[in-house]
Motif scaffolding. Sequence first.
Motif, PDB file in Angstrom:
ATOM      1  N   GLU A  18      39.766  35.490  47.685  1.00 31.74           N
ATOM      2  CA  GLU A  18      40.718  35.148  46.636  1.00 31.74           C
ATOM      3  C   GLU A  18      40.265  35.752  45.305  1.00 31.74           C
ATOM      4  O   GLU A  18      41.093  36.160  44.483  1.00 31.74           O
ATOM      5  CB  GLU A  18      40.879  33.632  46.529  1.00 31.74           C
ATOM      6  N   ASP A  19      38.950  35.840  45.100  1.00 30.92           N
ATOM      7  CA  ASP A  19      38.426  36.477  43.885  1.00 30.92           C
ATOM      8  C   ASP A  19      38.805  37.957  43.834  1.00 30.92           C
ATOM      9  O   ASP A  19      39.118  38.477  42.763  1.00 30.92           O
ATOM     10  CB  ASP A  19      36.902  36.331  43.807  1.00 30.92           C
ATOM     11  N   ALA A  25      44.755  41.715  40.623  1.00 34.28           N
ATOM     12  CA  ALA A  25      45.966  41.335  39.885  1.00 34.28           C
ATOM     13  C   ALA A  25      45.711  41.376  38.376  1.00 34.28           C
ATOM     14  O   ALA A  25      46.527  41.897  37.611  1.00 34.28           O
ATOM     15  CB  ALA A  25      46.425  39.946  40.313  1.00 34.28           C
ATOM     16  N   LEU A  26      44.575  40.855  37.964  1.00 38.47           N
ATOM     17  CA  LEU A  26      44.235  40.846  36.543  1.00 38.47           C
ATOM     18  C   LEU A  26      44.070  42.269  36.022  1.00 38.47           C
ATOM     19  O   LEU A  26      44.567  42.609  34.941  1.00 38.47           O
ATOM     20  CB  LEU A  26      42.948  40.044  36.325  1.00 38.47           C
ATOM     21  N   GLN A  27      43.417  43.124  36.798  1.00 44.60           N
ATOM     22  CA  GLN A  27      43.240  44.517  36.399  1.00 44.60           C
ATOM     23  C   GLN A  27      44.594  45.204  36.231  1.00 44.60           C
ATOM     24  O   GLN A  27      44.819  45.926  35.259  1.00 44.60           O
ATOM     25  CB  GLN A  27      42.398  45.243  37.448  1.00 44.60           C
ATOM     26  N   TYR A  28      45.497  44.958  37.171  1.00 40.88           N
ATOM     27  CA  TYR A  28      46.827  45.570  37.093  1.00 40.88           C
ATOM     28  C   TYR A  28      47.592  45.083  35.860  1.00 40.88           C
ATOM     29  O   TYR A  28      48.159  45.879  35.113  1.00 40.88           O
ATOM     30  CB  TYR A  28      47.630  45.273  38.358  1.00 40.88           C
ATOM     31  N   VAL A  29      47.613  43.778  35.638  1.00 41.62           N
ATOM     32  CA  VAL A  29      48.369  43.226  34.504  1.00 41.62           C
ATOM     33  C   VAL A  29      47.779  43.709  33.184  1.00 41.62           C
ATOM     34  O   VAL A  29      48.516  44.048  32.259  1.00 41.62           O
ATOM     35  CB  VAL A  29      48.437  41.681  34.588  1.00 41.62           C
ATOM     36  N   VAL A  53      51.538  38.907  40.760  1.00 41.19           N
ATOM     37  CA  VAL A  53      50.920  40.102  41.347  1.00 41.19           C
ATOM     38  C   VAL A  53      49.937  39.677  42.444  1.00 41.19           C
ATOM     39  O   VAL A  53      49.873  40.308  43.505  1.00 41.19           O
ATOM     40  CB  VAL A  53      50.234  40.965  40.263  1.00 41.19           C
ATOM     41  N   ALA A  54      49.196  38.611  42.213  1.00 37.66           N
ATOM     42  CA  ALA A  54      48.265  38.115  43.231  1.00 37.66           C
ATOM     43  C   ALA A  54      49.026  37.701  44.495  1.00 37.66           C
ATOM     44  O   ALA A  54      48.597  38.001  45.618  1.00 37.66           O
ATOM     45  CB  ALA A  54      47.443  36.942  42.688  1.00 37.66           C
ATOM     46  N   LEU A  61      48.403  42.502  51.808  1.00 37.30           N
ATOM     47  CA  LEU A  61      47.207  42.506  52.651  1.00 37.30           C
ATOM     48  C   LEU A  61      47.441  41.797  53.978  1.00 37.30           C
ATOM     49  O   LEU A  61      46.881  42.192  55.002  1.00 37.30           O
ATOM     50  CB  LEU A  61      46.027  41.887  51.905  1.00 37.30           C
ATOM     51  N   GLY A  62      48.276  40.776  53.962  1.00 43.43           N
ATOM     52  CA  GLY A  62      48.603  40.080  55.199  1.00 43.43           C
ATOM     53  C   GLY A  62      49.448  40.913  56.143  1.00 43.43           C
ATOM     54  O   GLY A  62      49.399  40.726  57.367  1.00 43.43           O
TER      55      GLY A  62
END
Length: 72
Positions: A18-19, A25-29, A53-54, A61-62
């Motif tokens: 999850e990290d 997601a944080l990098q993208y935003v 985004v997460a 990924l799923g």
Amino acid sequence: MCRSIKTLREPYISDVTEDDVRAAALQYVRKISGFRAPSARNAEAFDRAVEEVAAATRTLLGDLRLKQVSRD
């Protein structure tokens, strides 16, 4: 365009934490918004975007079919 976006995991690893998802997601935003940290008035929109985004990342990924890599 996005030369500074780094790979956060190897493409053949199926156990993404999850990290890992949150970091991507944080990098993208941050990249798309231009803000490392949002102002107080934009924090809600920023945080919501990271969560959306997460969620999309977890779905992606799923759904990916990974090739089995031999580790001999």
